[in-house]
Design a protein around this motif. Structure first.
Motif, mmCIF file in Angstrom:
data_model
loop_
_atom_site.group_PDB
_atom_site.id
_atom_site.type_symbol
_atom_site.label_atom_id
_atom_site.label_comp_id
_atom_site.label_asym_id
_atom_site.label_seq_id
_atom_site.Cartn_x
_atom_site.Cartn_y
_atom_site.Cartn_z
ATOM 1 N N LEU A 207 0.844 -1.193 0.000
ATOM 2 C CA LEU A 207 0.000 0.000 0.000
ATOM 3 C C LEU A 207 0.881 1.244 0.000
ATOM 4 O O LEU A 207 1.837 1.340 0.771
ATOM 5 N N VAL A 208 0.549 2.190 -0.896
ATOM 6 C CA VAL A 208 1.180 3.512 -0.890
ATOM 7 C C VAL A 208 0.068 4.547 -0.820
ATOM 8 O O VAL A 208 -0.776 4.628 -1.724
ATOM 9 N N ASP A 209 0.057 5.332 0.259
ATOM 10 C CA ASP A 209 -0.929 6.394 0.455
ATOM 11 C C ASP A 209 -0.160 7.714 0.450
ATOM 12 O O ASP A 209 0.397 8.136 1.466
ATOM 13 N N LYS A 210 -0.126 8.364 -0.725
ATOM 14 C CA LYS A 210 0.668 9.579 -0.857
ATOM 15 C C LYS A 210 0.051 10.733 -0.085
ATOM 16 O O LYS A 210 0.771 11.642 0.349
ATOM 17 N N ALA A 211 -1.267 10.733 0.088
ATOM 18 C CA ALA A 211 -1.904 11.799 0.861
ATOM 19 C C ALA A 211 -1.463 11.749 2.317
ATOM 20 O O ALA A 211 -1.263 12.789 2.959
ATOM 21 N N ALA A 212 -1.309 10.538 2.858
ATOM 22 C CA ALA A 212 -0.864 10.366 4.247
ATOM 23 C C ALA A 212 0.641 10.188 4.343
ATOM 24 O O ALA A 212 1.183 10.069 5.439
ATOM 25 N N ASN A 213 1.328 10.142 3.177
ATOM 26 C CA ASN A 213 2.780 9.936 3.147
ATOM 27 C C ASN A 213 3.181 8.656 3.883
ATOM 28 O O ASN A 213 4.092 8.642 4.707
ATOM 29 N N VAL A 214 2.469 7.577 3.579
ATOM 30 C CA VAL A 214 2.680 6.291 4.243
ATOM 31 C C VAL A 214 2.769 5.193 3.184
ATOM 32 O O VAL A 214 2.040 5.220 2.185
ATOM 33 N N ALA A 215 3.655 4.239 3.418
ATOM 34 C CA ALA A 215 3.728 3.031 2.599
ATOM 35 C C ALA A 215 3.810 1.838 3.539
ATOM 36 O O ALA A 215 4.473 1.908 4.589
ATOM 37 N N GLU A 216 3.154 0.731 3.176
ATOM 38 C CA GLU A 216 3.122 -0.443 4.039
ATOM 39 C C GLU A 216 3.310 -1.708 3.214
ATOM 40 O O GLU A 216 2.896 -1.778 2.051
ATOM 41 N N TRP A 217 3.954 -2.671 3.861
ATOM 42 C CA TRP A 217 4.038 -4.025 3.310
ATOM 43 C C TRP A 217 3.632 -4.966 4.440
ATOM 44 O O TRP A 217 4.395 -5.212 5.362
ATOM 45 N N THR A 218 2.390 -5.443 4.376
ATOM 46 C CA THR A 218 1.892 -6.349 5.407
ATOM 47 C C THR A 218 1.834 -7.766 4.861
ATOM 48 O O THR A 218 1.840 -7.987 3.648
ATOM 49 N N LYS B 112 6.571 -0.705 7.554
ATOM 50 C CA LYS B 112 5.819 0.523 7.374
ATOM 51 C C LYS B 112 6.802 1.672 7.224
ATOM 52 O O LYS B 112 7.800 1.740 7.944
ATOM 53 N N VAL B 113 6.520 2.554 6.255
ATOM 54 C CA VAL B 113 7.377 3.713 6.008
ATOM 55 C C VAL B 113 6.532 4.969 6.155
ATOM 56 O O VAL B 113 5.529 5.143 5.446
ATOM 57 N N ASN B 114 6.905 5.850 7.069
ATOM 58 C CA ASN B 114 6.242 7.133 7.272
ATOM 59 C C ASN B 114 7.074 8.263 6.676
ATOM 60 O O ASN B 114 8.246 8.075 6.341
ATOM 61 N N ASP B 115 6.470 9.435 6.568
ATOM 62 C CA ASP B 115 7.156 10.650 6.099
ATOM 63 C C ASP B 115 7.774 10.450 4.717
ATOM 64 O O ASP B 115 8.953 10.733 4.490
ATOM 65 N N LEU B 116 6.972 9.975 3.766
ATOM 66 C CA LEU B 116 7.489 9.773 2.415
ATOM 67 C C LEU B 116 7.940 11.076 1.772
ATOM 68 O O LEU B 116 8.814 11.066 0.893
ATOM 69 N N ASP B 117 7.355 12.193 2.181
ATOM 70 C CA ASP B 117 7.705 13.478 1.588
ATOM 71 C C ASP B 117 8.915 14.116 2.251
ATOM 72 O O ASP B 117 9.398 15.158 1.791
ATOM 73 N N LYS B 118 9.432 13.502 3.316
ATOM 74 C CA LYS B 118 10.600 14.055 4.015
ATOM 75 C C LYS B 118 11.689 12.991 4.041
ATOM 76 O O LYS B 118 12.035 12.447 3.004
ATOM 77 N N THR B 119 12.225 12.709 5.208
ATOM 78 C CA THR B 119 13.152 11.596 5.364
ATOM 79 C C THR B 119 12.358 10.382 5.800
ATOM 80 O O THR B 119 11.857 10.333 6.927
ATOM 81 N N PRO B 120 12.187 9.392 4.940
ATOM 82 C CA PRO B 120 11.348 8.243 5.284
ATOM 83 C C PRO B 120 11.831 7.556 6.557
ATOM 84 O O PRO B 120 13.028 7.359 6.769
ATOM 85 N N GLN B 121 10.865 7.194 7.406
ATOM 86 C CA GLN B 121 11.140 6.494 8.648
ATOM 87 C C GLN B 121 10.558 5.082 8.551
ATOM 88 O O GLN B 121 9.363 4.898 8.344
ATOM 89 N N ILE B 122 11.430 4.090 8.717
ATOM 90 C CA ILE B 122 11.035 2.698 8.546
ATOM 91 C C ILE B 122 10.780 2.071 9.911
ATOM 92 O O ILE B 122 11.535 2.277 10.862
ATOM 93 N N SER B 123 9.709 1.285 10.013
ATOM 94 C CA SER B 123 9.422 0.527 11.226
ATOM 95 C C SER B 123 8.770 -0.781 10.825
ATOM 96 O O SER B 123 8.279 -0.932 9.706
ATOM 97 N N GLY B 124 8.771 -1.720 11.760
ATOM 98 C CA GLY B 124 8.150 -3.005 11.452
ATOM 99 C C GLY B 124 8.718 -4.117 12.304
ATOM 100 O O GLY B 124 9.346 -3.880 13.341
ATOM 101 N N GLY B 125 8.497 -5.331 11.856
ATOM 102 C CA GLY B 125 8.978 -6.505 12.576
ATOM 103 C C GLY B 125 9.462 -7.552 11.596
ATOM 104 O O GLY B 125 9.033 -7.604 10.434
ATOM 105 N N LEU B 126 10.366 -8.410 12.073
ATOM 106 C CA LEU B 126 10.944 -9.453 11.224
ATOM 107 C C LEU B 126 11.157 -10.698 12.061
ATOM 108 O O LEU B 126 11.632 -10.627 13.196
ATOM 109 N N SER B 127 10.815 -11.837 11.487
ATOM 110 C CA SER B 127 11.022 -13.130 12.138
ATOM 111 C C SER B 127 11.624 -14.085 11.114
ATOM 112 O O SER B 127 11.013 -14.332 10.068
ATOM 113 N N ILE B 128 12.809 -14.594 11.419
ATOM 114 C CA ILE B 128 13.491 -15.546 10.533
ATOM 115 C C ILE B 128 13.466 -16.913 11.204
ATOM 116 O O ILE B 128 13.949 -17.077 12.327
ATOM 117 N N ALA B 129 12.901 -17.889 10.513
ATOM 118 C CA ALA B 129 12.820 -19.244 11.056
ATOM 119 C C ALA B 129 14.211 -19.851 11.136
ATOM 120 O O ALA B 129 15.142 -19.444 10.429
#
Length: 742
Positions: free
Chosen positions: A273-284, A300-317
């Motif tokens: 998902l890319v929501d340019k109005a909210a400046n958010v991108a997600e990969w769920t 999840k990536v916030n502040d697409l119009d500035k310096t993007p901030q990445i957050s999320g979680g990762l699990s490697i089996a």
């Protein structure tokens, strides 16, 4: 009214027939191929591109405005002879009436054999940057200036009214056998996408659009080839600026030079998902696989119009990292068999385009578990930040084995030590001194990766419940280290060892032509024999050692560091035992010799217990001088001085022993201490491999002869005293006694 309606209907029908007839006439009587030159000129004037039409143009007018181009190419006006795009066929048709309502209703759109060539020249200018620009025209120097007498316009430009987005309605889009190429003349790198196949379902805004794309991707430096396939359902809303790719599945295979002949099979899927109005991108619903590697997570990536901030979680089996690295054509440093065979990770992600952090990390590595934080603060500077707490970690299993050179040197040295030990054990009281060792004990192989260390930017804070380092089992270990610009600092390394404890700190400076090392170490009440046994050595001594040292060295091999070792150290060993060395028995042999007697039996014990052994060391270029060795042994007091040559792990000591006598209940008659022996310092010489300890010590026969001469002089002096009595002055008697004692 009925008649009027009937007439109106006939009129409308007639008009439609006339329009159809006109469309038929236009499409059959008007041939656009006769107007190729006009079409090319219109492309120059309106679109500012150079259009070449080598094939026929097919078209229809109503109810579909249809167009079909064959063998066409497009170039910029700046380089009209160098097309950046060409195609074999483009076919599309648009309904005429909806166009009047700014609606694009198209049938199937087909593109065959599209070639797109993008090029960046040595000055960094891309050929695509000239698309739509007018051709450069040479003008006089005053061109563009306002004509004399003609006032310049000062009226402000009228802003354009925002246009409403065109509504799209396309039955499908098909692209066959397309190719995109990018070449950078400055770097010589080339990237390409070949055999592109794209197909979609009906394209309507606000509805799911099935999409399938396949392509072969490649690069020239290094040579890499990828076969890729992408599928899913695309959904977009241009008013809300919201774009979704649902049930996305991306898979393929990779090969090339970095993989050393191996093939990597990879796949990824999830909801984008890319929501340019909210400046958010997600990969769920993220799922990633690469050979044996399997991972789940979300991003999840916030502040697409500035310096993007990445957050999320990762699990490697859990997977076998060693086999995975091998499967992608890479090699890990040599390690013990089975290392990195069980790796598992769960973590939260934080990051920016220039940094990444694994927070709330839970990492399982073989038999150990680590929690904490692992981050790269700056990719360009490789700024590594580590804060980990582990339950158990065996460093040794991840270190490379000894080289053939080191093994060969170790074998040669062991042979030399064994020969000296055999000599020492043949008759420790009377045999000759062992020869001084000559075999080097240290490797000349390169020890440190100086180039990598000089670029290292690290800040590490580690703690372990149990840390195995150089075969030493360290409990409650703590390590803090930092490094930047070639200066690495070990701020502290401390822990508990065999019921004792230790602490070390130091610096490693690789900014110099030769690495410089300084180290301060404090050891408190650690069993010295346990340390030696862990290194595979037979300990010559037991006891609790306490040590303080401050040492420096330079070089990039074990040998270079030892050869340049300088500094000071002090040590004390309490409640110890000299193993396989009965010093008291050796002295008993010396006393028996002076008594002209023979010992009645073999030694009653093979070891020599002591209360304390201490001294100070001064290191100069790998040789440690010890001027004040002191050992307290029941019945004996030992003092010594000598050198320990760390370059060959050899020793050369002169030892003096003050005898209190055999205090056992049943002393050997030949070893009974005469009062004449009290206060005499009995000489020993210790020489040979350091591992032999007291087994390399012998009575110093030259010193023993001097003692015998002294005792003989004392005996004559006593007899002289008896003979002279009070007949001569005390001064004369003392002079005569001194004559015999010389």
């Amino acid at each position: 009214m009925k008649a009027f309606g009937k007439i109106l209907g006939l009129v409308i029908l007639g008009l439609l027939l006339i329009i159809v007839a006109l469309g038929f006439a236009l499409t059959h009587l008007f041939d656009p191929n006769d107007y190729k030159d006009e079409i090319r000129q219109m492309a120059r004037d309106k679109a500012h591109i150079e259009l070449t039409l080598n094939g026929d143009i097919g078209w229809s007018l109503f109810p579909w405005l249809g167009l079909e181009l064959h063998e066409a190419s497009v170039a910029t006006l700046a380089n009209p002879t160098k097309p950046f795009a060409d195609l074999q066929m483009l076919g599309l048709s648009v309904r005429v009436i909806p166009l009047l309502r700014r609606e694009v209703q198209m049938s199937d759109v087909r593109v065959e054999g599209l070639n797109l060539r993008l090029n960046r020249d040595k000055d960094g200018h891309g050929n695509w940057q000239d698309i739509g620009k007018t051709a450069p025209i040479a003008t006089p120097a005053d061109a563009g200036a306002t004509t004399a007498g003609e006032p310049a316009s000062t009226s402000p430009p009228v802003p354009d009214k925002p246009s409403q987005p065109i509504r799209l309605d396309i039955d499908s889009l098909t692209v066959n056998n397309a190719r995109v190429e990018y070449f950078d003349e400055r770097s010589g790198k080339q990237f390409s996408a070949e055999s592109i196949q794209l197909s979609t379902g009906a394209i309507h805004e606000g509805t799911n659009i099935p999409v399938k794309l396949t392509a072969f991707l490649g690069s020239s430096q290094p040579v890499v080839r990828l076969r890729t396939e992408l599928g899913g359902e695309l959904r977009f809303d241009r008013v809300l600026q919201r774009y979704q790719f649902e049930d996305m599945k991306f898979s393929g295979e990779a090969s090339g030079e970095p993989l050393q002949g191996k093939i990597v099979t990879f796949a990824a899927q999830g909801q984008l998902l890319v929501d340019k109005a909210a400046n958010v991108a997600e990969w769920t619903g993220l799922k990633i696989s690469a050979n044996q590697l399997r991972a789940l997570g979300e991003l999840k990536v916030n502040d697409l119009d500035k310096t993007p901030q990445i957050s999320g979680g990762l699990s490697i089996a859990q997977f076998d990292l060693a086999k995975f690295v091998d499967s992608i054509g890479q090699k890990l440093p040599a390690m013990a068999e089975g290392s990195l065979s069980k790796v598992e990770l769960v973590s939260r992600l934080r990051g920016t385009p220039t940094s990444i952090a694994l927070e709330d990390l839970n990492l399982k590595l073989d038999d150990g578990t680590f929690t904490g934080r692992l981050a790269v603060d700056d990719f360009a500077k490789q700024s590594l930040r580590v804060q980990l707490k582990g339950d158990t970690f065996n460093v040794d299993r991840y270190l490379p084995p000894k080289s053939a050179e080191a093994n060969s040197a170790a074998v040669a040295r062991k042979a030399e030590v064994k020969s000296s030990e055999d000599t020492a054990m043949a008759g420790p009281a009377t045999s000759p001194l062992p020869d001084a060792p000559t075999k080097g004990a240290w490797s000349t192989e390169r020890l440190l990766p100086v180039e990598r260390l000089s670029k290292l930017d690290i800040d590490a804070d580690l703690s372990f419940g149990q840390l195995t380092l150089d075969k030493l089992p360290i409990q409650n270990a703590t390590l803090k280290a930092s490094g930047q610009g070639g200066l690495l600092k070990l701020e502290t390394l401390r822990g508990e060892l065999y019921d004792g404890n230790f602490e070390a700190n130091g610096n490693l400076d690789v900014r110099q032509p030769e690495p410089m090392l300084s180290m301060q170490t404090r050891i408190n009440k650690v069993p010295v024999e346990r340390i030696l046994e862990s290194q595979g050595q037979t300990p010559p001594v037991k006891g609790l050692v306490s040590l303080n040292s401050n040492l420096t060295g330079s070089g990039n091999s074990q040998k270079a560091l030892i050869d340049s070792l300088n500094g000071t150290s002090s040590f004390v060993i309490n409640n110890g035992v000299l193993l396989n060395a009965n010093l008291e028995q050796q002295l008993c042999q010396g006393i028996a010799t002076l008594n002209r007697k023979t010992l009645n039996g073999p030694p009653r014990g093979k070891d020599t217990p002591f209360e304390e052994l201490k001294g100070n060391l001064t290191f100069r270029n790998g040789v440690a001088s010890n001027p004040d060795l002191k050992v307290r042994i029941p019945g004996l007091t030992v003092k010594g001085n000598g050198d320990v040559d760390l370059r060959v792990l050899g020793m050369d000591y002169r030892v003096g022993i003050l005898i209190e006598g055999d205090k056992s209940d049943m002393p050997d008659p030949a070893c009974q201490v005469n009062e004449r022996y009290v206060g005499i310092e009995w000489p020993l010489r210790c020489r040979g491999p350091l591992e032999l300890g007291a087994k390399a010590c012998r009575l110093d026969n030259d010193g023993l002869g001097k003692i015998a001469a002294k005792l003989a002089g004392d005996k004559l002096g006593d007899k002289l005293e008896e003979k002279l009595g009070d007949k001569v002055s005390p001064e004369l008697k003392d002079a005569l006694k001194g004559l015999f004692k010389r």
